[in-house]
Design a protein around this motif. Structure first.
Motif: not given
Length: 235
Positions: A109-120
């Motif tokens: 889940p990390w760094p996926l969570d952080g990456l998802v947050a930016l475009p969202a």
């Protein structure tokens, strides 16, 4: 142009980020609920991160519009899209630095969570940036409401034409339905779909670098807003 850009961004991020939505949130809400129900404390909450980030992005976009209105700043759309561009550029840099030209390994889940947050966050800001066109409520990031409104307007237009032929002079609704409004709403849906198709094709060729195309579109819209002479912003 905003609908094309949003469709492309959502499609590319869907492919690159383990099928997480960064624009429409309905699927994320359902997937999060299913994951919690099936796995309990072991549920993967990346989609929940996207929902929170999207809501924060909408709140940030509304705050930008409010501050622009209070300080008589006329370029509300350009200001909001400028911040969206910064978020998407940061996302593009982070993915490129993490995975190069290949797709991300989303097993952790990390760094996926952080990456998802930016475009969202970026998509939330775009949602707040443009909410009405010609007196019509529109959305350029998710199109369920747009399709619903288009169907409503089309049915009302048919009834209104029939009532006029029978001699009616008063519109039974708040606004008179017109072909222009129907075309506006249908056009947004079509352009969103075109952007999604283009995003899928570009992602297959360029992976995350496909985001350069919608970033260019957003930059054009921001520059156009900065160049057009408009009156003081309204809340």
């Amino acid at each position: 142009m905003l609908a094309v850009a949003a469709g492309c961004i959502v499609a590319v991020c869907y492919s690159e980020l383990s099928h997480v939505e960064v624009g429409p949130m309905t699927g994320n809400a359902i997937a999060t609920g299913v994951s919690i129900g099936a796995r309990g404390s072991n549920a993967m909450l990346t989609r929940a991160v996207a929902i929170v980030a999207f809501v924060l992005g909408v709140a940030a976009g509304v705050a930008v519009a409010e501050e622009c209105s209070r300080h008589r700043v006329r370029r509300v759309l350009a200001s909001t899209l400028g911040l969206e561009l910064l978020l998407l550029a940061a996302f593009l840099w982070w993915v490129a630095a993490s995975a190069g030209a290949s797709r991300l390994n989303a097993t952790s889940p990390w760094p996926l969570d952080g990456l998802v947050a930016l475009p969202a966050l970026a998509m939330g800001m775009q949602t707040a940036a443009l909410r009405r066109v010609g007196g019509q409520t529109v959305r350029t990031v998710y199109v369920s409401g747009v399709v619903t409104r288009a169907a409503e307007e089309a049915v009302r237009y048919v009834y209104w034409r029939r009532d006029r032929r029978r001699g009616a002079t008063q519109v039974p609704w708040h606004n008179e339905p017109t072909p222009r409004r129907i075309a506006l709403l249908a056009g947004i849906f079509v352009m969103y779909a075109v952007g999604a198709i283009a995003g899928g094709w570009l992602d297959a060729e360029w992976h995350v670098w496909a985001l350069v195309a919608p970033l260019a579109l957003l930059a054009v819209v921001a520059c156009a807003d900065a160049a057009i002479d408009v009156g003081p912003p309204a809340r």
